[in-house]
Design a protein around this motif. Structure first.
Motif, PDB file in Angstrom:
ATOM      1  N   LEU A   5      -3.691   2.524   2.003  1.00  8.06           N
ATOM      2  CA  LEU A   5      -3.560   1.304   1.207  1.00  8.06           C
ATOM      3  C   LEU A   5      -2.694   0.268   1.918  1.00  8.06           C
ATOM      4  CD1 LEU A   5      -4.094  -0.245  -1.390  1.00  8.06           C
ATOM      5  CD2 LEU A   5      -2.119   0.912  -2.399  1.00  8.06           C
ATOM      6  N   ALA A   6      -1.614   0.710   2.541  1.00  6.50           N
ATOM      7  CA  ALA A   6      -0.755  -0.216   3.287  1.00  6.50           C
ATOM      8  C   ALA A   6      -1.513  -0.842   4.449  1.00  6.50           C
ATOM      9  CB  ALA A   6       0.480   0.517   3.784  1.00  6.50           C
ATOM     10  N   LEU A   7      -2.274  -0.025   5.180  1.00  2.00           N
ATOM     11  CA  LEU A   7      -3.060  -0.551   6.300  1.00  2.00           C
ATOM     12  C   LEU A   7      -4.136  -1.511   5.799  1.00  2.00           C
ATOM     13  CD1 LEU A   7      -3.526  -0.464   9.345  1.00  2.00           C
ATOM     14  CD2 LEU A   7      -5.084   1.442   8.958  1.00  2.00           C
ATOM     15  N   LEU A   8      -4.761  -1.177   4.684  1.00  2.10           N
ATOM     16  CA  LEU A   8      -5.780  -2.048   4.106  1.00  2.10           C
ATOM     17  C   LEU A   8      -5.193  -3.405   3.710  1.00  2.10           C
ATOM     18  CD1 LEU A   8      -8.725  -2.308   3.023  1.00  2.10           C
ATOM     19  CD2 LEU A   8      -7.799  -1.577   0.825  1.00  2.10           C
ATOM     20  N   LEU A  14      -4.580 -10.246   7.379  1.00  6.01           N
ATOM     21  CA  LEU A  14      -4.989 -10.797   8.674  1.00  6.01           C
ATOM     22  C   LEU A  14      -6.390 -11.383   8.613  1.00  6.01           C
ATOM     23  CD1 LEU A  14      -3.547  -8.051  11.050  1.00  6.01           C
ATOM     24  CD2 LEU A  14      -2.621 -10.319  10.580  1.00  6.01           C
ATOM     25  N   TYR A  15      -7.297 -10.736   7.874  1.00  2.87           N
ATOM     26  CA  TYR A  15      -8.656 -11.250   7.723  1.00  2.87           C
ATOM     27  C   TYR A  15      -8.667 -12.577   6.955  1.00  2.87           C
ATOM     28  CZ  TYR A  15     -13.460 -11.732   6.234  1.00  2.87           C
ATOM     29  OH  TYR A  15     -14.711 -12.236   5.988  1.00  2.87           O
ATOM     30  N   ILE A  16      -7.908 -12.639   5.870  1.00  5.10           N
ATOM     31  CA  ILE A  16      -7.844 -13.875   5.085  1.00  5.10           C
ATOM     32  C   ILE A  16      -7.293 -15.021   5.933  1.00  5.10           C
ATOM     33  CG2 ILE A  16      -6.671 -14.987   3.135  1.00  5.10           C
ATOM     34  CD1 ILE A  16      -6.841 -12.237   1.708  1.00  5.10           C
ATOM     35  N   GLY A  17      -6.246 -14.745   6.695  1.00  2.56           N
ATOM     36  CA  GLY A  17      -5.683 -15.775   7.569  1.00  2.56           C
ATOM     37  C   GLY A  17      -6.676 -16.265   8.597  1.00  2.56           C
ATOM     38  N   TRP A  27      -7.286 -26.200  11.569  1.00  3.77           N
ATOM     39  CA  TRP A  27      -6.377 -27.215  11.050  1.00  3.77           C
ATOM     40  C   TRP A  27      -5.223 -26.541  10.321  1.00  3.77           C
ATOM     41  CZ3 TRP A  27      -4.787 -29.466   6.348  1.00  3.77           C
ATOM     42  CH2 TRP A  27      -4.176 -30.700   6.497  1.00  3.77           C
ATOM     43  N   ILE A  28      -5.546 -25.422   9.656  1.00  4.45           N
ATOM     44  CA  ILE A  28      -4.525 -24.558   9.064  1.00  4.45           C
ATOM     45  C   ILE A  28      -4.500 -23.284   9.911  1.00  4.45           C
ATOM     46  CG2 ILE A  28      -3.791 -23.275   7.028  1.00  4.45           C
ATOM     47  CD1 ILE A  28      -5.436 -25.245   5.356  1.00  4.45           C
ATOM     48  N   PRO A  29      -3.451 -23.039  10.663  1.00  3.08           N
ATOM     49  CA  PRO A  29      -3.419 -21.890  11.566  1.00  3.08           C
ATOM     50  C   PRO A  29      -3.398 -20.553  10.812  1.00  3.08           C
ATOM     51  CG  PRO A  29      -1.644 -23.437  12.065  1.00  3.08           C
ATOM     52  CD  PRO A  29      -2.268 -23.875  10.791  1.00  3.08           C
ATOM     53  N   SER A  30      -4.023 -19.555  11.399  1.00  2.00           N
ATOM     54  CA  SER A  30      -4.073 -18.236  10.769  1.00  2.00           C
ATOM     55  C   SER A  30      -2.687 -17.603  10.688  1.00  2.00           C
ATOM     56  CB  SER A  30      -5.029 -17.320  11.526  1.00  2.00           C
ATOM     57  OG  SER A  30      -4.559 -17.081  12.837  1.00  2.00           O
ATOM     58  N   PHE A  32       0.109 -19.130  10.136  1.00  2.00           N
ATOM     59  CA  PHE A  32       0.791 -19.724   8.980  1.00  2.00           C
ATOM     60  C   PHE A  32       0.316 -19.080   7.682  1.00  2.00           C
ATOM     61  CE2 PHE A  32       0.835 -22.925   5.580  1.00  2.00           C
ATOM     62  CZ  PHE A  32       2.203 -23.109   5.485  1.00  2.00           C
ATOM     63  N   VAL A  33      -0.991 -18.913   7.548  1.00  2.00           N
ATOM     64  CA  VAL A  33      -1.546 -18.306   6.333  1.00  2.00           C
ATOM     65  C   VAL A  33      -1.046 -16.871   6.193  1.00  2.00           C
ATOM     66  CG1 VAL A  33      -3.676 -17.586   5.184  1.00  2.00           C
ATOM     67  CG2 VAL A  33      -3.587 -19.782   6.371  1.00  2.00           C
ATOM     68  N   CYS A  34      -1.053 -16.109   7.286  1.00  2.00           N
ATOM     69  CA  CYS A  34      -0.570 -14.729   7.244  1.00  2.00           C
ATOM     70  C   CYS A  34       0.908 -14.676   6.883  1.00  2.00           C
ATOM     71  CB  CYS A  34      -0.808 -14.040   8.587  1.00  2.00           C
ATOM     72  SG  CYS A  34      -2.533 -13.756   8.956  1.00  2.00           S
ATOM     73  N   ALA A  35       1.685 -15.574   7.435  1.00  2.00           N
ATOM     74  CA  ALA A  35       3.121 -15.598   7.141  1.00  2.00           C
ATOM     75  C   ALA A  35       3.371 -15.895   5.666  1.00  2.00           C
ATOM     76  CB  ALA A  35       3.819 -16.628   8.022  1.00  2.00           C
ATOM     77  N   VAL A  36       2.645 -16.852   5.116  1.00  2.00           N
ATOM     78  CA  VAL A  36       2.808 -17.187   3.708  1.00  2.00           C
ATOM     79  C   VAL A  36       2.383 -16.012   2.824  1.00  2.00           C
ATOM     80  CG1 VAL A  36       1.925 -18.672   1.859  1.00  2.00           C
ATOM     81  CG2 VAL A  36       2.630 -19.667   4.028  1.00  2.00           C
ATOM     82  N   LEU A  37       1.265 -15.378   3.152  1.00  2.00           N
ATOM     83  CA  LEU A  37       0.804 -14.245   2.355  1.00  2.00           C
ATOM     84  C   LEU A  37       1.767 -13.059   2.438  1.00  2.00           C
ATOM     85  CD1 LEU A  37      -3.041 -14.345   3.021  1.00  2.00           C
ATOM     86  CD2 LEU A  37      -1.814 -15.014   0.954  1.00  2.00           C
ATOM     87  N   PHE A  38       2.303 -12.784   3.634  1.00  3.32           N
ATOM     88  CA  PHE A  38       3.283 -11.712   3.753  1.00  3.32           C
ATOM     89  C   PHE A  38       4.558 -12.051   2.984  1.00  3.32           C
ATOM     90  CE2 PHE A  38       1.013  -9.888   7.451  1.00  3.32           C
ATOM     91  CZ  PHE A  38       1.052  -8.566   7.044  1.00  3.32           C
TER      92      PHE A  38
END
Length: 82
Positions: A5-8, A14-17, A27-30, A32-38
């Motif tokens: 579950l943690a790996l998923l 990472l996929y969403i980013g 235009w929106i870097p991946s 940045f998106v990953c950092a916000v989600l984490f």
């Protein structure tokens, strides 16, 4: 939390980013998106050690191996000089 579950969760973030970055043509870097989600995940429901639970650690070697390589390189370098 189980390892799978943690790996998923990490792979999903990472996929969403990456998907958002591709759709906005970077235009929106991946990153940045990953950092916000984490950040949101850590604030809400992620455990503090989700990366180690997922089995993603330091790639390749430990700190002792790095020190051993440094010492060996230092010895080889000093032998070449003299």
């Amino acid at each position: 939390m189980s390892q799978m579950l943690a790996l998923l969760l990490i792979v999903a973030i990472l996929y969403i980013g990456d998907a958002i970055s591709v759709r906005t043509k970077a235009w929106i870097p991946s990153v940045f998106v990953c950092a916000v989600l984490f950040l949101i995940g850590y604030w809400t429901f992620f455990p503090k050690d989700i990366v180690s639970v997922a089995g993603i650690g330091t790639p390749g070697c430990s700190h002792d191996d790095v020190f051993a390589h440094y010492e060996y390189g230092h010895i080889a370098f000093s032998q070449r000089i003299s």
